[in-house]
Design a protein around this motif. Structure first.
Motif, mmCIF file in Angstrom:
data_model
loop_
_atom_site.group_PDB
_atom_site.id
_atom_site.type_symbol
_atom_site.label_atom_id
_atom_site.label_comp_id
_atom_site.label_asym_id
_atom_site.label_seq_id
_atom_site.Cartn_x
_atom_site.Cartn_y
_atom_site.Cartn_z
ATOM 1 N N ARG A 1 0.819 -1.199 0.000
ATOM 2 C CA ARG A 1 0.000 0.000 0.000
ATOM 3 C C ARG A 1 0.861 1.261 0.000
ATOM 4 O O ARG A 1 1.874 1.313 0.705
ATOM 5 C CB ARG A 1 -0.902 0.047 1.241
ATOM 6 N N PRO A 2 0.467 2.297 -0.747
ATOM 7 C CA PRO A 2 1.153 3.588 -0.652
ATOM 8 C C PRO A 2 1.069 4.127 0.776
ATOM 9 O O PRO A 2 0.026 4.057 1.417
ATOM 10 C CB PRO A 2 0.373 4.483 -1.622
ATOM 11 N N GLY A 3 2.196 4.601 1.283
ATOM 12 C CA GLY A 3 2.215 5.118 2.642
ATOM 13 C C GLY A 3 2.374 4.053 3.701
ATOM 14 O O GLY A 3 2.442 4.375 4.891
ATOM 15 N N GLY A 4 2.435 2.785 3.298
ATOM 16 C CA GLY A 4 2.598 1.694 4.252
ATOM 17 C C GLY A 4 4.051 1.312 4.428
ATOM 18 O O GLY A 4 4.970 2.079 4.114
ATOM 19 N N CYS A 5 4.283 0.109 4.914
ATOM 20 C CA CYS A 5 5.642 -0.373 5.140
ATOM 21 C C CYS A 5 6.302 -0.764 3.830
ATOM 22 O O CYS A 5 5.683 -1.437 2.992
ATOM 23 C CB CYS A 5 5.625 -1.582 6.079
ATOM 24 N N THR A 6 7.545 -0.361 3.662
ATOM 25 C CA THR A 6 8.331 -0.770 2.512
ATOM 26 C C THR A 6 9.399 -1.755 2.964
ATOM 27 O O THR A 6 9.758 -1.813 4.143
ATOM 28 C CB THR A 6 8.993 0.426 1.820
ATOM 29 N N VAL A 7 9.900 -2.536 2.029
ATOM 30 C CA VAL A 7 10.917 -3.555 2.325
ATOM 31 C C VAL A 7 12.149 -3.255 1.486
ATOM 32 O O VAL A 7 12.073 -3.189 0.255
ATOM 33 C CB VAL A 7 10.392 -4.973 2.011
ATOM 34 N N ASP A 8 13.292 -3.062 2.150
ATOM 35 C CA ASP A 8 14.544 -2.755 1.464
ATOM 36 C C ASP A 8 15.639 -3.686 1.951
ATOM 37 O O ASP A 8 15.599 -4.177 3.088
ATOM 38 C CB ASP A 8 14.975 -1.301 1.718
ATOM 39 N N TYR A 9 16.633 -3.872 1.077
ATOM 40 C CA TYR A 9 17.806 -4.664 1.450
ATOM 41 C C TYR A 9 19.004 -3.733 1.514
ATOM 42 O O TYR A 9 19.283 -3.005 0.554
ATOM 43 C CB TYR A 9 18.054 -5.775 0.430
ATOM 44 N N ALA A 10 19.696 -3.733 2.646
ATOM 45 C CA ALA A 10 20.871 -2.878 2.791
ATOM 46 C C ALA A 10 21.779 -3.458 3.866
ATOM 47 O O ALA A 10 21.304 -3.992 4.874
ATOM 48 C CB ALA A 10 20.469 -1.452 3.168
ATOM 49 N N GLU A 11 23.081 -3.363 3.625
ATOM 50 C CA GLU A 11 24.083 -3.795 4.596
ATOM 51 C C GLU A 11 23.889 -5.240 5.025
ATOM 52 O O GLU A 11 24.122 -5.605 6.178
ATOM 53 C CB GLU A 11 24.071 -2.862 5.816
ATOM 54 N N GLY A 12 23.416 -6.074 4.116
ATOM 55 C CA GLY A 12 23.277 -7.494 4.397
ATOM 56 C C GLY A 12 22.043 -7.887 5.162
ATOM 57 O O GLY A 12 21.890 -9.054 5.554
ATOM 58 N N HIS A 13 21.124 -6.930 5.397
ATOM 59 C CA HIS A 13 19.919 -7.212 6.156
ATOM 60 C C HIS A 13 18.689 -6.700 5.410
ATOM 61 O O HIS A 13 18.788 -5.874 4.507
ATOM 62 C CB HIS A 13 19.978 -6.557 7.541
ATOM 63 N N VAL A 14 17.517 -7.178 5.828
ATOM 64 C CA VAL A 14 16.256 -6.695 5.283
ATOM 65 C C VAL A 14 15.717 -5.639 6.246
ATOM 66 O O VAL A 14 15.587 -5.893 7.449
ATOM 67 C CB VAL A 14 15.241 -7.834 5.120
ATOM 68 N N HIS A 15 15.399 -4.456 5.708
ATOM 69 C CA HIS A 15 14.922 -3.349 6.533
ATOM 70 C C HIS A 15 13.472 -3.032 6.196
ATOM 71 O O HIS A 15 13.113 -2.899 5.023
ATOM 72 C CB HIS A 15 15.768 -2.101 6.298
ATOM 73 N N ILE A 16 12.647 -2.931 7.212
ATOM 74 C CA ILE A 16 11.250 -2.540 7.045
ATOM 75 C C ILE A 16 11.157 -1.066 7.433
ATOM 76 O O ILE A 16 11.547 -0.682 8.540
ATOM 77 C CB ILE A 16 10.317 -3.391 7.934
ATOM 78 N N ARG A 17 10.639 -0.246 6.523
ATOM 79 C CA ARG A 17 10.645 1.196 6.748
ATOM 80 C C ARG A 17 9.257 1.787 6.534
ATOM 81 O O ARG A 17 8.446 1.250 5.771
ATOM 82 C CB ARG A 17 11.631 1.889 5.797
ATOM 83 N N ILE A 18 9.029 2.897 7.225
ATOM 84 C CA ILE A 18 7.859 3.741 6.991
ATOM 85 C C ILE A 18 8.372 5.160 6.770
ATOM 86 O O ILE A 18 9.062 5.713 7.636
ATOM 87 C CB ILE A 18 6.873 3.715 8.172
ATOM 88 N N GLU A 19 8.059 5.706 5.600
ATOM 89 C CA GLU A 19 8.524 7.045 5.238
ATOM 90 C C GLU A 19 10.027 7.177 5.428
ATOM 91 O O GLU A 19 10.537 8.189 5.921
ATOM 92 C CB GLU A 19 7.782 8.103 6.060
ATOM 93 N N GLY A 20 10.751 6.129 5.053
ATOM 94 C CA GLY A 20 12.201 6.142 5.131
ATOM 95 C C GLY A 20 12.781 5.833 6.490
ATOM 96 O O GLY A 20 14.000 5.697 6.635
ATOM 97 N N HIS A 21 11.936 5.691 7.497
ATOM 98 C CA HIS A 21 12.397 5.427 8.856
ATOM 99 C C HIS A 21 12.324 3.924 9.133
ATOM 100 O O HIS A 21 11.269 3.299 8.968
ATOM 101 C CB HIS A 21 11.518 6.190 9.858
ATOM 102 N N THR A 22 13.427 3.326 9.556
ATOM 103 C CA THR A 22 13.469 1.884 9.820
ATOM 104 C C THR A 22 12.676 1.552 11.082
ATOM 105 O O THR A 22 12.936 2.102 12.156
ATOM 106 C CB THR A 22 14.910 1.396 9.980
ATOM 107 N N VAL A 23 11.712 0.633 10.950
ATOM 108 C CA VAL A 23 10.914 0.211 12.101
ATOM 109 C C VAL A 23 11.214 -1.233 12.509
ATOM 110 O O VAL A 23 10.831 -1.654 13.597
ATOM 111 C CB VAL A 23 9.403 0.376 11.827
ATOM 112 N N ALA A 24 11.901 -1.981 11.650
ATOM 113 C CA ALA A 24 12.298 -3.348 11.993
ATOM 114 C C ALA A 24 13.397 -3.791 11.033
ATOM 115 O O ALA A 24 13.456 -3.340 9.893
ATOM 116 C CB ALA A 24 11.119 -4.318 11.924
ATOM 117 N N THR A 25 14.247 -4.678 11.528
ATOM 118 C CA THR A 25 15.322 -5.230 10.716
ATOM 119 C C THR A 25 15.288 -6.745 10.843
ATOM 120 O O THR A 25 15.133 -7.268 11.944
ATOM 121 C CB THR A 25 16.691 -4.706 11.179
#
Length: 258
Positions: A164-188
């Motif tokens: 969903r737009p505005g929801g949680c995004t999933v990114d891969y960085a530094e060998g880990h999966v990062h869950i972000r909201i508006e660019g802010h990491t909320v879980a790794t």
């Protein structure tokens, strides 16, 4: 608790952490001595309380019914629009639904274990004004799991991450999966969890971490109050001043210098 602010959290985002203990008064004493928290009453009754730091809600502590002895585990909760639909998604993907969904106060809650045994909860309803990594809320939520990418697929399908737009995004960085909201990491999500390991600290689990002014001092206070502490694994540490603490009930959490 009714005076505390409440919000409708983003679907799929972490919205709370809680701990069920065997002796609520004793646990409150430990976390007051170690973390400096104060406790206020809850709409959930005398067996539940809200930990406060600097006037803001941090976490929930509750006691189990007499005779019940579930393991003490710090548990993150994720916001969902429909607890029943989420429960179905959990079961369909081979994970375990342990409790619920059940009505709890002003919402509905459930507790589950993912396919590697990491315990998590989900919540349908409004939540206390609380965000991961900001203010007095936990510094971070990390999943130590067997395979980070497989876990990311599981949780993304259960919670609708990246849908969903505005929801949680999933990114891969530094060998880990990062869950972000508006660019802010909320879980790794991190690999390296060992199922069935003798040391519970390295089994697949959600790691709840709190920021403190003095990590070493907090660790020493935990030992003095009847708990135990050890240096945090490098992968779990936000700073060199980071420790894994075990409370008297056996619940693990991390602290790191802010």
């Amino acid at each position: 608790m009714s005076a505390l602010g409440r919000i409708r959290p983003v679907n799929g985002a972490p919205c709370w952490v809680s701990l069920i203990v065997h002796d609520l008064r004793a646990a409150q004493g430990f976390y007051t001595d170690v973390m400096g928290w104060e406790f206020v009453g809850s709409v959930l009754g005398d067996n539940f309380s809200v930990a406060m730091a600097h006037g803001r809600p941090v976490a929930g502590l509750g006691s189990c019914s007499r005779g019940a002895r579930p393991p003490a585990v710090w548990t993150p909760y994720f916001a969902v629009d429909d607890a029943d639909e989420t429960a179905d998604r959990v079961r369909e993907r081979g994970a375990t639904l342990a409790v619920g969904p059940v009505k709890l106060g002003e919402g509905r809650a459930a507790i589950a274990a993912d396919r590697d045994g990491a315990i998590f909860g989900f919540w349908e309803g409004t939540a206390l004004t609380w965000t991961v990594g900001r203010g007095s809320a936990p510094a971070r939520l990390d999943l130590r799991t067997r395979h980070a990418f497989e876990a990311a697929i599981f949780y993304a399908e259960v919670f609708g991450w990246a849908e969903r737009p505005g929801g949680c995004t999933v990114d891969y960085a530094e060998g880990h999966v990062h869950i972000r909201i508006e660019g802010h990491t909320v879980a790794t999500l991190r690999g390296g969890g060992v199922g069935g390991a003798a040391d519970p600290a390295i089994r697949p689990r959600w790691v709840v971490g709190f920021r403190v002014a003095d990590g070493a001092g907090t660790a020493a206070a935990a030992v003095e109050a009847g708990g135990a502490s050890a240096d945090a694994p490098e992968s779990d540490a936000l700073s060199a001043d980071a420790y894994v603490i075990r409370d008297p009930d056996g619940a693990l959490f991390t602290v790191c210098a802010s």
